[in-house]
Scaffold this active site. Sequence first.
Site, mmCIF file in Angstrom:
data_model
loop_
_atom_site.group_PDB
_atom_site.id
_atom_site.type_symbol
_atom_site.label_atom_id
_atom_site.label_comp_id
_atom_site.label_asym_id
_atom_site.label_seq_id
_atom_site.Cartn_x
_atom_site.Cartn_y
_atom_site.Cartn_z
ATOM 1 N N LEU D 58 0.842 -1.205 0.000
ATOM 2 C CA LEU D 58 0.000 0.000 0.000
ATOM 3 C C LEU D 58 0.878 1.256 0.000
ATOM 4 C CD1 LEU D 58 -2.415 1.759 0.372
ATOM 5 C CD2 LEU D 58 -2.931 0.635 2.505
ATOM 6 N N GLU D 60 1.619 4.352 -2.914
ATOM 7 C CA GLU D 60 1.451 4.829 -4.292
ATOM 8 C C GLU D 60 2.726 5.365 -4.925
ATOM 9 O OE1 GLU D 60 -0.679 5.341 -1.889
ATOM 10 O OE2 GLU D 60 -2.497 4.382 -2.625
ATOM 11 N N ALA D 84 -8.385 7.968 -7.873
ATOM 12 C CA ALA D 84 -7.559 9.078 -8.353
ATOM 13 C C ALA D 84 -7.119 9.972 -7.196
ATOM 14 C CB ALA D 84 -8.330 9.899 -9.379
ATOM 15 N N MET D 88 -2.023 11.360 -5.041
ATOM 16 C CA MET D 88 -1.234 12.476 -4.492
ATOM 17 C C MET D 88 0.149 12.058 -3.973
ATOM 18 S SD MET D 88 -3.359 14.894 -5.106
ATOM 19 C CE MET D 88 -5.128 15.006 -5.390
ATOM 20 N N PRO D 89 0.260 10.927 -3.255
ATOM 21 C CA PRO D 89 1.608 10.569 -2.795
ATOM 22 C C PRO D 89 2.547 10.254 -3.962
ATOM 23 C CG PRO D 89 -0.078 9.297 -1.616
ATOM 24 C CD PRO D 89 -0.770 9.991 -2.752
ATOM 25 N N HIS D 129 -13.145 10.300 -2.497
ATOM 26 C CA HIS D 129 -13.374 9.229 -3.474
ATOM 27 C C HIS D 129 -14.207 9.773 -4.628
ATOM 28 C CE1 HIS D 129 -12.615 7.050 0.327
ATOM 29 N NE2 HIS D 129 -12.151 6.063 -0.406
HETATM 30 C C1 LIG Z 1 -3.215 6.591 0.044
HETATM 31 C C2 LIG Z 1 -4.319 5.612 -0.034
HETATM 32 N N1 LIG Z 1 -4.257 4.603 -0.909
HETATM 33 C C3 LIG Z 1 -5.238 3.706 -1.009
HETATM 34 C C4 LIG Z 1 -6.347 3.784 -0.218
HETATM 35 C C5 LIG Z 1 -7.482 2.775 -0.359
HETATM 36 N N2 LIG Z 1 -7.523 1.959 0.845
HETATM 37 C C6 LIG Z 1 -8.348 2.245 1.870
HETATM 38 S S1 LIG Z 1 -8.094 1.242 3.181
HETATM 39 C C7 LIG Z 1 -6.901 0.366 2.371
HETATM 40 C C8 LIG Z 1 -6.213 -0.767 3.051
HETATM 41 C C9 LIG Z 1 -5.643 -0.366 4.362
HETATM 42 O O1 LIG Z 1 -5.019 -1.464 4.950
HETATM 43 P P1 LIG Z 1 -4.392 -1.362 6.403
HETATM 44 O O2 LIG Z 1 -3.495 -0.194 6.480
HETATM 45 O O3 LIG Z 1 -3.802 -2.668 6.750
HETATM 46 O O4 LIG Z 1 -5.633 -1.021 7.334
HETATM 47 P P2 LIG Z 1 -6.932 -1.920 7.594
HETATM 48 O O5 LIG Z 1 -7.982 -1.479 6.624
HETATM 49 O O6 LIG Z 1 -6.539 -3.348 7.385
HETATM 50 O O7 LIG Z 1 -7.324 -1.656 8.988
HETATM 51 C C10 LIG Z 1 -6.714 0.867 1.092
HETATM 52 C C11 LIG Z 1 -5.775 0.325 0.105
HETATM 53 C C12 LIG Z 1 -6.385 4.859 0.668
HETATM 54 N N3 LIG Z 1 -7.420 5.051 1.479
HETATM 55 N N4 LIG Z 1 -5.373 5.741 0.744
#
Ligand SMILES: Cc1ncc(C[n+]2csc(CCOP(=O)(O)OP(=O)(O)O)c2C)c(N)n1
Lengths: 339, 339, 327, 327
Positions: D58, D60, D84, D88-89, D129
């Site tokens: 995770l 970007e 989209a 930003m990162p 979003h």
């Molecule tokens: C910068 C960013 N990229 C992608 C997302 C989409 N997204 C939301 S939650 C998530 C997974 C998060 O996983 P984790 O950090 O393990 O937390 P959990 O949901 O398992 O508690 C993703 C990819 C986001 N919110 N922010």
Amino acid sequence: MVNVNRRETVTENRHKKLGLSDEQVLEMYRTMLLARRIDERMWLLNRAGKMAFVVSGQGQEAAQVGAAFALDREMDYVAPYYRDMGVVLAFGMSARDLMLQGFGKADDPNSGGRQMPGHFGQKKNRIITGSSPVTTQVPHAVGFALAAKMEKKDFVSFVTFGEGSSNQGDFHEGANFASVHKLPVIFMCENNHYAISVPLSKQVACEKISDRAIGYGMPGVTIDGNDPLAVYEAVKEAADRARRGEGPSLIETISYRLTPHSSDDDDRIYRGKEEVDSAKEKDGLYTFASYLREINLLTKELESKWDEEMKEIIDDATDFAESAPYASPETIYRHVYAE
Amino acid sequence: MVNVNRRETVTENRHKKLGLSDEQVLEMYRTMLLARRIDERMWLLNRAGKMAFVVSGQGQEAAQVGAAFALDREMDYVAPYYRDMGVVLAFGMSARDLMLQGFGKADDPNSGGRQMPGHFGQKKNRIITGSSPVTTQVPHAVGFALAAKMEKKDFVSFVTFGEGSSNQGDFHEGANFASVHKLPVIFMCENNHYAISVPLSKQVACEKISDRAIGYGMPGVTIDGNDPLAVYEAVKEAADRARRGEGPSLIETISYRLTPHSSDDDDRIYRGKEEVDSAKEKDGLYTFASYLREINLLTKELESKWDEEMKEIIDDATDFAESAPYASPETIYRHVYAE
Amino acid sequence: MPVINYIQAVTQALKEEMQRDEKVFVLGEDVGVKGGVFRATDGLYEQFGEERVLDTPLAESAIAGVGIGAAMYGMRPVAEMQFADFIMPAVNQIISEAAKIRYRSNNDWFCPITIRAPYGGGVHGALYHSQSIEAIFANQPGLKIVMPSTPYDVKGLLKSSIRDDDPVLFLEHKRAYRLIKGEVPEEEYTLPLGKADIKKEGTDITVITYGLCVHFALQAAEKLEAEGVSTHILDLRTVYPLDEQAIIEAASKTGKVLLITEDNKEGSIIGEVAAIISENCLFELDAPIKRLAGPDVPAMSYAPPLEKEFMMNPEKVEHAMRDLAEF
Amino acid sequence: MPVINYIQAVTQALKEEMQRDEKVFVLGEDVGVKGGVFRATDGLYEQFGEERVLDTPLAESAIAGVGIGAAMYGMRPVAEMQFADFIMPAVNQIISEAAKIRYRSNNDWFCPITIRAPYGGGVHGALYHSQSIEAIFANQPGLKIVMPSTPYDVKGLLKSSIRDDDPVLFLEHKRAYRLIKGEVPEEEYTLPLGKADIKKEGTDITVITYGLCVHFALQAAEKLEAEGVSTHILDLRTVYPLDEQAIIEAASKTGKVLLITEDNKEGSIIGEVAAIISENCLFELDAPIKRLAGPDVPAMSYAPPLEKEFMMNPEKVEHAMRDLAEF
Ligand SMILES: Cc1ncc(C[n+]2csc(CCOP(=O)(O)OP(=O)(O)O)c2C)c(N)n1
Ligand SMILES: Cc1ncc(C[n+]2csc(CCOP(=O)(O)OP(=O)(O)O)c2C)c(N)n1
Ligand SMILES: [Mg+2]
Ligand SMILES: [Mg+2]
């Protein structure tokens, strides 16, 4: 018995044990020396008002050249940072090329005078084009390593950066990505104790930058960056590991930035002369020369021969580059997109 | 002798040793339970087509509440992430507030219905406003800690994030900054084994997220996230350390995400039912209840009393929030800048 | 009135604001002992100590993000990005966070951070030490972008930025730092954010621009004046959100408008200015709106002839102004 | 011809390009086993395996940066940003690196990466979003930004983006994914990047727009047609760099121009479109250039009435078109 008594005075041959021939270590030294001499010349040219900007690798050549020689220079890819003249020389960039980029001339293979000096890149020598924002090259090197894995190629990628730069998010994200996917990449942090004026103690709170490796599940070592043989050994091991499919490694080389940050910097504001002087005593260029002299590889004759050769090479490169043309103004419109 | 023989069957009172009173641990459990019950209700409302989106803390309440109770809830600042209903309840957000944000109503104290559910923030309770891009809250918490140091205040800041999010550059940069400046902040990674569909093994290659602490020169520990007392202990120690001026800590809590990622996710695509079921057996809500029953604190009467109370609280909150008005359309033009 | 240069105005504003308000502090790379790579924070470390003049680790997202956190708490951070080109790692913190904190919390939280960054070319800085970066941020409600042209404006606007209760990107033209001098009163003053400023009254053509180009326009206007062409010059000063009223007035005044930026043309600030004019004063126009900008190539090159070809200068401006006057 | 929806066109293009060229691969968050949070990469993991359909950590900036490295080597990465808003990162990697690699190396290196991201509102996605993010990148020579409106365009343009030797930001309207259906030939085809497309010929007013708004304009045009107003509709398709010629022709055709975007108004793509028109066809215009856009507030809210107030829709478009026709 005689041997035992003489032990302290006879210098051990360290490079044979590493599988390095006499020719190879001499070539290593010669590359370090050439890097230093070109760098010094650039400062002279800068102070004479002829070269607008210089950023130096002085004090880091041992680490750079030691590392480069541990790689396969016919196959591996390198993503050097701005101080890595030792790396790019070892990978085939010439003194003329370096002077062309110093002067920003049209035939500079790095950028044709588009980028500032120290922004290396030369595809034919597998030197990946770099930019100014620090640490962006780290994920790039990981991308090359990913390609190696996907294409089942045997090359590794090698990337360097300063200890200050190791605090950028891109270091963290790149290292983690590489390790999760077990990619053949070597991360080498050239710790020279300063990021411009900011000392190591204000950049990080860990004891060693290599302490970060465990957080990515990769091996991490800290090496004397003034010792090219030690760096060679560590990088060789990392490269072997990478080629065996065992993933990335983090290597930290400890040295010292002997010059100001760049020709625009005045380092007297933030550090004392004594500190710099005492670092100079450990300068890898000199300590490695001593080693080579002590084992009778680097002879007086060779030294003066090389001195002369280098003077010639650098004079030639300087004259060549100084008199070379700039790119013509209308070329700036080219190569924005594929043509 | 009698005592010795009975050792295995008598449950040890663990919370007294930690300085927690019976009332406090009961309050901890009650908060966990309330978080779970509200969360469950939200799923019902979602499945009934009444609440458009739910993101859950189920399985992580023990870690959240254990941590929150170790903080000074009159003074400290928290930067929770979207699963932290346990944290915000402990810091003073009410069931009505939570339902208001679930329905996106005008009186939602978090955002007045501007943000999706799970985007917490409430100044009066020192809950720092959060956004969707993960991990941006980490440097914010460091900024609060910097303010504490500059203003010589005694508060600490506490920030949470998932294990996937610990791979963002902002985690690295924030943690390093905090440690260099020895700031009173606690980083808590709620490792629930998944980042949406991506399992831990594809997120990191280290054994523990807490292994990253050494690279920042701070202590790092990994704790059973199903055990609120263990988390309490670790966070308490980190908070004490922070208040003594000794800098930040990294705490990893191991638990499991019992629900799909959100109400938009179907987790059967990427994980088996057995895995989820076996995690449910370790659910901190139940194991902590067992502990409290075994030491005779949580009585049948209390349980049914609370069950009823909670049903009432949640019914009330649901009705209240469901019938509350949305903000009126023309309010979207407000609060772009100070008015 | 004392005459000081552009960068001295920055330093004075910082110093006076730090004296005035204990919550104001500076953070960034090399801002401490070294006083900044351009010396904008010169002397602050000595005067205010390392706690209020923080040398940070080399990490822009943290510089912005930690600043944002401190600002939410109630401090008044002034974060420095060493070069505007290096603000890119902080874009997420600036756009997703700083700009949206007040709005997303429905006015519960707010974020009074100022982010300073030297931008612009003409200093042999090549691709990554010359960029104009304002267009990247000029579509983000919640954020303000200030780009002053004179020492007077620098000082007054930087003070207002620091006192403003919302995030401000304060972009300083690095070529102007020592090149541009001007009078600055000794007495305390501030200037309003969001207001353009008429730098010269005129009747034949209107030039709307900002930053260093204001000076190019002023120089060119002097030459044209001798030829009988009178130029009206509007300095945008705040490039986001734009001062629509001032733009409409300035354009309507002469009906012949030249917009100038040092940035690449397509997608730059002056496109929005042109849109405002064409939306509001089409029938006042006597000539098509003319834009003078850098070429649409990534950024300016290092080699002097290449840099010169890209960089705006008084001759290019004069040429464009004369063309427009003759239309 | 088979009728498929917008997201199926994405999936088909990816699949066919991966079959055609072994160098093409996909990387991003949840793109593997899950097939993407919107299911755009559905079935690819099963067909091509985890090496070519990479679930990344995770992060970007790494998704973009690792992709850029692989692209420089000679691969054809298609990186997905999950939303989209979360690009930003990665801004530093996209703007400082991808966009400048060819230029800075004087054509020695190049970077054929495609970065896909779902953008846009109307899905109860709230502030983070729902954003339109194109304006942030639409000032960066070296980069191309494609924003298709129909399944036919999606498929043809995504294929061209993947085959293009330069970096392309490919922005897909997430509300269109399942809403918009259209005919797509079974035979292989590609469409040129950088070319706008006339979606409807007309004579009274010109609408220039892109993405989902194209459909709103088409719907409104149908209604107005009944009232005797004939609408010319130009779909920009590539929003950076813009197809200047097509814009000039479309604007000149009717002399009455309405520009539409779902983005915030100030600093959006359509400002540049207005600037191009006002620079090139001022004397062809019979009415001021009219812009219809989202309000200048950070982004759309979650609560349905608030989202609706912000979000573009056929009624708002129809209203603006009728106003213009009556001018
Ligand atoms: C910068 C960013 N990229 C992608 C997302 C989409 N997204 C939301 S939650 C998530 C997974 C998060 O996983 P984790 O950090 O393990 O937390 P959990 O949901 O398992 O508690 C993703 C990819 C986001 N919110 N922010
Ligand atoms: C993203 C970014 N921020 C700031 C700079 C300005 N800058 C150039 S070099 C440097 C210090 C780098 O220190 P370090 O990483 O230790 O490398 P060293 O120069 O010491 O070899 C800084 C701050 C930059 N080039 N890129
Ligand atoms: Mg360093
Ligand atoms: Mg997780």
